[in-house]
Write an enzyme that holds these catalytic residues in place. Structure first.
Site, PDB file in Angstrom:
ATOM      1  N   ILE A  17       0.820  -1.224   0.000  1.00  0.00           N
ATOM      2  CA  ILE A  17       0.000   0.000   0.000  1.00  0.00           C
ATOM      3  C   ILE A  17       0.849   1.267   0.000  1.00  0.00           C
ATOM      4  O   ILE A  17       0.413   2.306  -0.491  1.00  0.00           O
ATOM      5  CB  ILE A  17      -1.022   0.001   1.163  1.00  0.00           C
ATOM      6  N   ASN A  30      -2.954   2.002  15.124  1.00  0.00           N
ATOM      7  CA  ASN A  30      -3.500   1.642  16.436  1.00  0.00           C
ATOM      8  C   ASN A  30      -3.857   2.941  17.150  1.00  0.00           C
ATOM      9  O   ASN A  30      -3.542   4.030  16.662  1.00  0.00           O
ATOM     10  CB  ASN A  30      -2.520   0.787  17.237  1.00  0.00           C
ATOM     11  N   GLY A  38       3.433  -3.904  10.752  1.00  0.00           N
ATOM     12  CA  GLY A  38       2.564  -4.099   9.586  1.00  0.00           C
ATOM     13  C   GLY A  38       2.462  -2.855   8.715  1.00  0.00           C
ATOM     14  O   GLY A  38       3.469  -2.205   8.431  1.00  0.00           O
ATOM     15  N   ASP A  40       1.231   0.032   9.412  1.00  0.00           N
ATOM     16  CA  ASP A  40       1.616   1.219  10.188  1.00  0.00           C
ATOM     17  C   ASP A  40       3.127   1.438  10.133  1.00  0.00           C
ATOM     18  O   ASP A  40       3.609   2.551   9.878  1.00  0.00           O
ATOM     19  CB  ASP A  40       1.167   0.965  11.641  1.00  0.00           C
ATOM     20  N   SER A 129      -7.319  -4.794  10.143  1.00  0.00           N
ATOM     21  CA  SER A 129      -7.541  -5.709  11.287  1.00  0.00           C
ATOM     22  C   SER A 129      -7.116  -7.169  11.070  1.00  0.00           C
ATOM     23  O   SER A 129      -7.162  -7.952  12.017  1.00  0.00           O
ATOM     24  CB  SER A 129      -9.005  -5.713  11.765  1.00  0.00           C
ATOM     25  N   GLY A 131      -4.186  -8.429  10.306  1.00  0.00           N
ATOM     26  CA  GLY A 131      -2.797  -8.762  10.617  1.00  0.00           C
ATOM     27  C   GLY A 131      -2.650  -8.977  12.111  1.00  0.00           C
ATOM     28  O   GLY A 131      -3.181  -9.934  12.672  1.00  0.00           O
TER      29      GLY A 131
HETATM   30  P1  ADP Z   1      -3.986  -4.658  11.933  1.00  0.00           P
HETATM   31  O1  ADP Z   1      -3.225  -4.269  13.175  1.00  0.00           O
HETATM   32  O2  ADP Z   1      -5.172  -3.745  11.664  1.00  0.00           O
HETATM   33  O3  ADP Z   1      -4.326  -6.103  11.912  1.00  0.00           O
HETATM   34  P2  ADP Z   1      -1.665  -5.017  10.154  1.00  0.00           P
HETATM   35  O4  ADP Z   1      -0.879  -3.901   9.538  1.00  0.00           O
HETATM   36  O5  ADP Z   1      -1.005  -5.861  11.186  1.00  0.00           O
HETATM   37  O6  ADP Z   1      -3.007  -4.310  10.711  1.00  0.00           O
HETATM   38  O7  ADP Z   1      -2.213  -5.974   9.012  1.00  0.00           O
HETATM   39  C1  ADP Z   1      -3.305  -5.693   8.183  1.00  0.00           C
HETATM   40  C2  ADP Z   1      -3.120  -6.382   6.847  1.00  0.00           C
HETATM   41  O8  ADP Z   1      -2.216  -5.623   6.054  1.00  0.00           O
HETATM   42  C3  ADP Z   1      -2.513  -7.786   6.926  1.00  0.00           C
HETATM   43  O9  ADP Z   1      -3.204  -8.612   5.986  1.00  0.00           O
HETATM   44  C4  ADP Z   1      -1.071  -7.585   6.499  1.00  0.00           C
HETATM   45  O10 ADP Z   1      -0.542  -8.734   5.848  1.00  0.00           O
HETATM   46  C5  ADP Z   1      -1.222  -6.468   5.498  1.00  0.00           C
HETATM   47  N1  ADP Z   1      -0.011  -5.665   5.266  1.00  0.00           N
HETATM   48  C6  ADP Z   1       1.123  -5.573   6.003  1.00  0.00           C
HETATM   49  N2  ADP Z   1       1.983  -4.707   5.439  1.00  0.00           N
HETATM   50  C7  ADP Z   1       1.380  -4.225   4.318  1.00  0.00           C
HETATM   51  C8  ADP Z   1       1.758  -3.302   3.278  1.00  0.00           C
HETATM   52  N3  ADP Z   1       2.924  -2.684   3.294  1.00  0.00           N
HETATM   53  N4  ADP Z   1       0.858  -3.055   2.277  1.00  0.00           N
HETATM   54  C9  ADP Z   1      -0.339  -3.668   2.254  1.00  0.00           C
HETATM   55  N5  ADP Z   1      -0.751  -4.551   3.190  1.00  0.00           N
HETATM   56  C10 ADP Z   1       0.096  -4.825   4.206  1.00  0.00           C
END
Ligand code: ADP
Length: 185
Positions: A17, A30, A38, A40, A129, A131
């Site tokens: 993203i 968060n 992730g 963030d 949510s 991840g």
């Molecule tokens: P949350 O804390 O809301 O669960 P996360 O960031 O841990 O958020 O994960 C949300 C989703 O985003 C997961 O499916 C993870 O694999 C995905 N994700 C992690 N990094 C990226 C990125 N750079 N671009 C897109 N999706 C990502």
């Protein structure tokens, strides 16, 4: 993969993203708004310190106790290709009986509402949510696609919404859900 919803386009891609060119990308933040792992972590690493500075200002001025789950706030895009970052907090999965679906829907809805209020036309979402927060991807995809579909049908200022899925598995799940809920273009 693309679908028409009213006058808008809903698109699904497998990507990172932080590489997306859109008016706004959405950060799965968060409630501290001070960074995490992730999405963030990637947003702040690639976006640079300006985004974090703006988040700190929002904490100080508007949400001293943290951003409540389901709410959304906006900062600039820093060094990202996206002009803005919308930070929203999805629910932590606790078995599905603690209003997780309602809160997840609200996170998508409020992000789109904020984008529209800013006059933005294109918004890209990660799978909020699913991840660290542990929301099962299939369930989350149904809530996410329904929320975006309902929003785009209710008002037509947003022209394009993109779901950016990080893995092939997540892409396949969202694609299946979208096919069930929407008409392909
Ligand atoms: P949350 O804390 O809301 O669960 P996360 O960031 O841990 O958020 O994960 C949300 C989703 O985003 C997961 O499916 C993870 O694999 C995905 N994700 C992690 N990094 C990226 C990125 N750079 N671009 C897109 N999706 C990502």
């Amino acid at each position: 993969m693309e679908f028409k919803v009213g006058n808008a386009t809903l698109q699904l891609i497998k990507s990172d993203i932080t590489d997306i060119e859109a008016d706004a990308i959405v950060n799965a933040a968060n409630s501290t708004l001070l960074g995490g792992g992730g999405v963030d972590g990637a947003v702040h690493t690639k976006g640079g310190p300006k985004i974090l500075q703006e988040c700190k200002r929002i904490r100080d001025n508007e949400w001293p106790d943290g951003l409540p789950t389901g709410n959304a706030v906006i900062t600039s895009g820093g060094n990202l290709k996206a002009k803005y970052v919308i930070h929203t907090v999805g629910p932590i999965w606790r078995g599905g009986v603690h209003e997780e679906a309602k809160l997840l829907r609200r996170a998508y809805w409020n992000s789109l509402k904020l984008a529209a209020a800013k006059g933005l036309k294109s918004v890209a979402f990660p799978s909020i949510s699913t991840g660290a927060y542990g929301y099962p991807t299939e369930e989350a995809s149904r809530v996410a696609v329904a929320a975006v579909k309902d929003y785009l049908r209710a008002e037509d200022r947003i022209e394009r919404v993109t779901f950016v899925l990080f893995s092939q598995r997540d892409f396949d799940i969202y694609a299946q859900t979208a096919k069930e809920q929407l008409m392909p273009t």
